[in-house]
Design a protein around this motif. Sequence first.
Motif, PDB file in Angstrom:
ATOM      1  N   VAL A  54      14.635  -3.610  -6.616  1.00 47.02           N
ATOM      2  CA  VAL A  54      14.572  -3.590  -5.116  1.00 47.02           C
ATOM      3  C   VAL A  54      14.249  -4.830  -4.347  1.00 47.02           C
ATOM      4  O   VAL A  54      13.586  -5.740  -5.120  1.00 47.02           O
ATOM      5  CB  VAL A  54      13.279  -2.545  -4.812  1.00 47.02           C
ATOM      6  CG1 VAL A  54      13.026  -2.419  -3.343  1.00 47.02           C
ATOM      7  CG2 VAL A  54      13.350  -1.210  -5.555  1.00 47.02           C
TER       8      VAL A  54
ATOM      9  N   LYS B 107      14.785  -0.162   0.854  1.00 50.88           N
ATOM     10  CA  LYS B 107      14.682   0.589  -0.215  1.00 50.88           C
ATOM     11  C   LYS B 107      16.256   1.336  -0.649  1.00 50.88           C
ATOM     12  O   LYS B 107      16.146   1.716  -1.626  1.00 50.88           O
ATOM     13  CB  LYS B 107      13.699   1.888   0.407  1.00 50.88           C
ATOM     14  CG  LYS B 107      12.535   1.620   0.536  1.00 50.88           C
ATOM     15  CD  LYS B 107      11.783   1.328  -0.719  1.00 50.88           C
ATOM     16  CE  LYS B 107      10.329   0.993  -0.882  1.00 50.88           C
ATOM     17  NZ  LYS B 107       9.531   2.277  -0.370  1.00 50.88           N
ATOM     18  N   GLU B 108      17.201   0.974   0.325  1.00 57.02           N
ATOM     19  CA  GLU B 108      18.493   1.509  -0.005  1.00 57.02           C
ATOM     20  C   GLU B 108      19.652   0.616   0.671  1.00 57.02           C
ATOM     21  O   GLU B 108      19.153  -0.154   1.658  1.00 57.02           O
ATOM     22  CB  GLU B 108      18.743   2.821   0.472  1.00 57.02           C
ATOM     23  CG  GLU B 108      18.600   3.154   1.995  1.00 57.02           C
ATOM     24  CD  GLU B 108      18.712   4.559   2.449  1.00 57.02           C
ATOM     25  OE1 GLU B 108      19.175   4.730   3.639  1.00 57.02           O
ATOM     26  OE2 GLU B 108      18.343   5.446   1.502  1.00 57.02           O
TER      27      GLU B 108
ATOM     28  N   ARG C  68       5.862  -3.992   4.642  1.00 55.90           N
ATOM     29  CA  ARG C  68       5.099  -3.184   3.677  1.00 55.90           C
ATOM     30  C   ARG C  68       3.537  -3.691   3.798  1.00 55.90           C
ATOM     31  O   ARG C  68       2.653  -2.803   3.790  1.00 55.90           O
ATOM     32  CB  ARG C  68       5.378  -3.540   2.230  1.00 55.90           C
ATOM     33  CG  ARG C  68       4.517  -2.995   1.117  1.00 55.90           C
ATOM     34  CD  ARG C  68       5.153  -3.431  -0.242  1.00 55.90           C
ATOM     35  NE  ARG C  68       4.134  -2.896  -1.431  1.00 55.90           N
ATOM     36  CZ  ARG C  68       3.118  -3.617  -1.717  1.00 55.90           C
ATOM     37  NH1 ARG C  68       2.882  -4.618  -1.122  1.00 55.90           N
ATOM     38  NH2 ARG C  68       2.207  -3.179  -2.607  1.00 55.90           N
TER      39      ARG C  68
ATOM     40  N   GLU D  95       5.548  -0.913  -7.369  1.00 55.73           N
ATOM     41  CA  GLU D  95       5.233  -1.591  -6.284  1.00 55.73           C
ATOM     42  C   GLU D  95       3.977  -2.231  -5.891  1.00 55.73           C
ATOM     43  O   GLU D  95       3.894  -3.164  -5.047  1.00 55.73           O
ATOM     44  CB  GLU D  95       5.571  -0.267  -5.225  1.00 55.73           C
ATOM     45  CG  GLU D  95       5.593  -0.751  -3.900  1.00 55.73           C
ATOM     46  CD  GLU D  95       5.690   0.101  -2.816  1.00 55.73           C
ATOM     47  OE1 GLU D  95       5.288   0.099  -1.539  1.00 55.73           O
ATOM     48  OE2 GLU D  95       6.207   1.413  -3.292  1.00 55.73           O
TER      49      GLU D  95
END
Length: 229
Positions: A194, A92-93, A218, A5
Amino acid sequence: MNIEEKKLDNPVWNSLNEIHSRFCIDYENGKFYKPDYCPFGGFFNLMNFEDDIEKYATNVNNFYVVGNIAALVQKDKLIVNKNLVCNQMVLKEPFDIEIKEHIYELKSYNQKKDLYDLVNFVQPGYFNKKTSDLGKYFGMYKNNKLIATTGERMKMNKFTEVSAVVTHPDHSGKGYAKQLIKHTTEQIFRENKVPYLHVLESNIGAIKLYEKLGFSTRRKISFWNLIRK
């Protein structure tokens, strides 16, 4: 924050160091996309990076560098035209919406030309002749005209950037972008990667849409637009 990340802090460098290495012009401290593909550059070490910027500027008159480089640029050689501060947003999902429209993967010569024309009509300056070769791009047609797109631009081992989220103004507000983002991010998740994207911090409408779909900001990240004198 894990090591993978952390690479999002330097997306151009890490994309060109990983999946997109074949598109790279590699200097001592900087890596740049070949201009036909994407006018972006990044650096690992700021020391002497200005020399690399000047080398790249012999290939292209107008380009972007991601990172805090404004103080290093020689004003008599390059103009800092603007600093585009973006929200870097990560999904994230997967999210759940119905895809009602037929979505095409834009692979043929004519489809790629339609893509180039539409993106540069709505968001000129970022999409070059070979940008569509960096990843998969998708679109919707109405009456044989491409009216909405999205696709993949920068790619790392674990992250893929969603880009060219564009809808023709005559067709906005109909949910086409949401369906295309759903389709594109599903492709990325299926590769065990991702999805992330960059959106101007001033584009409140787009940020709200992405947040509704599950993206979260982010960090802020600067795209410095440089023009050769």
